[in-house]
Write a protein that holds these residues in place. Structure first.
Motif, short mmCIF file in Angstrom:
data_model
loop_
_atom_site.label_atom_id
_atom_site.label_comp_id
_atom_site.label_asym_id
_atom_site.label_seq_id
_atom_site.Cartn_x
_atom_site.Cartn_y
_atom_site.Cartn_z
N PRO A 169 41.48 33.65 42.65
CA PRO A 169 40.70 34.61 43.30
C PRO A 169 40.91 35.37 44.32
CG PRO A 169 39.93 32.54 43.64
CD PRO A 169 40.95 32.30 42.66
N LYS A 170 42.23 34.85 45.18
CA LYS A 170 42.59 35.45 46.11
C LYS A 170 43.88 36.09 46.13
CE LYS A 170 40.59 32.05 49.36
NZ LYS A 170 39.89 31.28 48.57
N ASP A 171 44.30 36.40 44.79
CA ASP A 171 45.55 37.33 44.47
C ASP A 171 45.01 38.63 44.99
OD1 ASP A 171 47.15 38.99 42.47
OD2 ASP A 171 47.93 36.91 42.31
N MET A 172 46.05 39.27 45.33
CA MET A 172 45.84 40.69 45.71
C MET A 172 45.51 41.62 44.69
SD MET A 172 49.63 41.97 46.59
CE MET A 172 50.95 42.25 45.40
N PHE A 173 45.80 41.42 43.51
CA PHE A 173 45.82 42.10 42.20
C PHE A 173 44.41 42.06 41.77
CE2 PHE A 173 50.42 42.07 42.38
CZ PHE A 173 50.38 43.45 42.43
N VAL A 174 43.25 41.05 42.23
CA VAL A 174 42.14 40.82 41.79
C VAL A 174 41.42 42.15 41.99
CG1 VAL A 174 39.96 39.41 41.77
CG2 VAL A 174 42.26 38.45 41.51
N ASP A 175 40.77 42.88 41.14
CA ASP A 175 40.16 44.06 41.39
C ASP A 175 38.56 43.81 41.52
OD1 ASP A 175 39.13 46.90 41.47
OD2 ASP A 175 39.96 47.04 39.57
N ALA A 176 38.31 44.20 42.99
CA ALA A 176 36.77 43.99 43.29
C ALA A 176 36.06 45.34 43.60
CB ALA A 176 36.79 43.21 44.73
N SER A 177 36.99 46.15 43.18
CA SER A 177 36.09 47.58 43.41
C SER A 177 35.11 47.65 42.38
CB SER A 177 37.25 48.91 43.02
OG SER A 177 37.87 48.76 41.80
N SER A 178 33.94 48.47 42.58
CA SER A 178 32.93 48.87 41.59
C SER A 178 32.83 50.16 40.90
CB SER A 178 31.86 48.49 42.22
OG SER A 178 30.47 48.64 41.59
N PRO A 179 32.99 50.17 39.61
CA PRO A 179 32.82 51.55 39.05
C PRO A 179 31.37 51.90 39.46
CG PRO A 179 32.37 49.90 37.40
CD PRO A 179 33.03 49.29 38.61
N PRO A 180 31.12 53.31 39.13
CA PRO A 180 29.81 53.98 39.37
C PRO A 180 28.68 53.28 38.51
CG PRO A 180 31.37 55.86 38.99
CD PRO A 180 32.07 54.33 38.69
N ALA A 181 27.57 53.03 38.98
CA ALA A 181 26.42 52.51 38.21
C ALA A 181 25.95 53.35 37.33
CB ALA A 181 25.28 52.23 38.94
N PRO A 182 25.72 53.00 35.87
CA PRO A 182 25.45 53.78 34.92
C PRO A 182 24.05 54.34 34.68
CG PRO A 182 25.38 51.26 34.35
CD PRO A 182 25.97 51.34 35.68
#
Length: 502
Positions: A169-182
């Motif tokens: 879970p701490k890997d730098m490639f884990v994507d924690a960004s959020s797309p726009p809410a639908p």
């Protein structure tokens, strides 16, 4: 069994797998029990991990398959489930995935499921070509690295490992960004904290911004219908239901057989696998990114259209066309597939699947190959004095069904209005209700030949059921039992045990 935790975590495993209604919490005074549940629910909510999603590609054909990682994602919302109901012992699904602690191999989470690939690989197309499908696994985000193991059933119904990967879970490639809410999240039914309930999401597709109110009306109607069927009716308080609808540029979804193509937000389409009534989305990423803005364990995709159609895949989603005359039935039938892994019990309609070479025992709980009446998996529900196999006028039913199929094909070939199809289906329903209810063993649990698209070799529990016809009948006793088991996996008071961390 490979799905069990190792002996080093035996105490934690026992607490996880205890039936939620057979715990020490059940023996304390009601007021103390209520206070305990409230405190534990609040504590669990405060400490809830985020939801981690592994996106991957599933490629292959009828004889081989491969898996490759796409990306690891942290979804916007916390994990909706309770940590003490993390282990799935329902034995449902063509596939099973496990999450194990990297340091000690402790089983932390598991779920059985089915997939679009799993259906496609038994079609005729899969015998001559390769395809790739995008899929996802979701589980509570761990604090430390875990190993994710994907397993598939073999011919003996045992799960065998087919792929594994380590997730840090701490890997730098884990994507924690959020797309726009639908869009805004609608509360269609709320009975308590997500950790204590089954969370169902009604996700709209093909609704324009101006049709948002129509979606809400359609969604509420489907929810009302679901809770008229047992055992959902009796367990309504165990559910939360949410609504979410991303705005579509055009009203409706794709229907390639009539030349209609739409770029709907979720990507739902008729004609999946060449079956004009089968509605699926093959755009898993669009589906997952929209659904991530709601707490969910199950999803029903409500498509804006009036042509008869729907679909359901265990642990993935169900679909239904909202404006079809048959939407209430299709919704409940397809939800049976999605929610409890129930098999189709009908066998006279055209099927896109290649005939089974062998009559293997299905993993679905409402159909059987009946290799031995003594070993019938629902024998405990068989009515006394009922013969196995159970006789019924199969020939008379098939003769009528064949005539209906010819009429149905003519209506579609001539592209006649949907009202003509509705008229045919209504006449078929009226005939079948009278015919099946007059059978000697009607209403009794037995083993009636004809199920899973096969006239011979597979058997269903009762002569009629939601999973067999469009008749105004309930789920059979075996289907109801299977549904109740899944509800128990997600809802009810938690066991009184310490929380395990990876």
């Amino acid at each position: 069994m490979s799905r069990q935790a190792d002996t080093s975590s035996a105490g934690w495993e026992r607490s996880v797998n205890t039936h939620p209604r057979a715990t020490t919490a059940h023996r304390v005074p009601p007021m103390m029990r209520a206070l305990f549940v409230l405190l534990l629910a609040t504590s669990a909510s405060a400490a809830s991990p985020r939801t981690l999603r592994v996106d991957y590609f599933h490629t292959g054909n009828a004889t081989e398959e491969r898996f490759s990682l796409d990306k690891v994602v942290i979804e916007p919302l916390p994990w909706p489930g309770h940590p003490e109901r993390a282990i799935d012992e329902t034995n449902l699904g063509k596939y099973l995935f496990e999450v194990r602690g990297r340091e000690n191999n402790r089983l932390l989470f598991s779920r059985g499921f089915a997939s679009i690939y799993g259906e496609w690989e038994v079609t005729n197309e899969a015998r001559s070509s390769n395809r790739t499908f995008h899929e996802s696994l979701r589980f509570p985000a761990p604090e430390r690295p875990v190993q994710v193991l994907l397993k598939k059933r073999d011919a003996q119904n045992a799960f065998r490992e087919v792929w594994s990967l380590v997730v840090d879970p701490k890997d730098m490639f884990v994507d924690a960004s959020s797309p726009p809410a639908p869009g805004p999240l609608l509360k269609l039914l709320e009975n308590g904290p997500s950790a204590q309930k089954v969370d169902l999401l009604i996700l709209g597709d093909g609704y324009t911004k101006a049709e948002h109110a129509k979606f809400e009306k359609d969604a509420r109607h489907m929810v009302d219908i679901l809770f008229t069927f047992s055992p959902f009716k009796e367990r309504k308080s165990d559910f939360n239901v949410w609504g979410l609808v991303p705005a579509a540029a055009q009203s409706g979804i794709s229907r390639p057989s009539t030349g209609v193509h739409r770029r709907s937000p979720i990507g739902a389409t008729y004609d999946a696998f060449g079956s004009e009534r089968y509605v699926l989305t093959f755009d898993n990423k669009a589906f997952r990114e929209a659904a991530a803005f709601a707490p969910y364990e199950f999803v029903e995709i409500l498509v804006n259209g009036n042509t008869y159609g729907g679909g359901g895949i265990f642990g993935l989603y169900g679909t239904v066309a909202s404006d079809s005359l048959w939407a209430p039935y299709v919704f409940v039938h397809e939800f049976g597939h999605h929610f409890a892994g129930l098999a189709d019990e009908y066998y006279t309609s055209e099927s896109v699947y290649a005939p089974a070479a062998d009559r293997l025992e299905p993993w679905e709980k409402n159909v059987t190959a009946l290799h031995s009446p003594e070993g019938l998996k629902w024998k405990h529900l068989v009515s006394p004095g009922t013969p196995l196999p159970t006789p019924w006028n199969k020939e008379g039913y098939e003769k009528h069904a064949t005539a209906v199929q010819k009429q149905r094909g003519h209506i579609r070939a001539q592209r006649k209005p949907e009202s003509d199809m509705d008229k045919l289906f209504l006449a078929q329903r009226d005939w079948e209700e009278k015919f099946l209810s007059s059978q000697k063993y009607s209403g009794r649990v037995g083993a009636f030949e004809g199920a899973m698209y096969e006239s011979k070799g597979y058997y269903r529990p009762q002569v009629d059921c939601v999973m067999f016809t469009r008749d105004r009948v309930p789920f059979c006793a075996v289907c109801q039992s299977a549904i109740s088991e899944v509800i128990d996996l997600y809802s009810g008071p938690p066991a009184m045990s310490p929380q395990a961390n990876p």
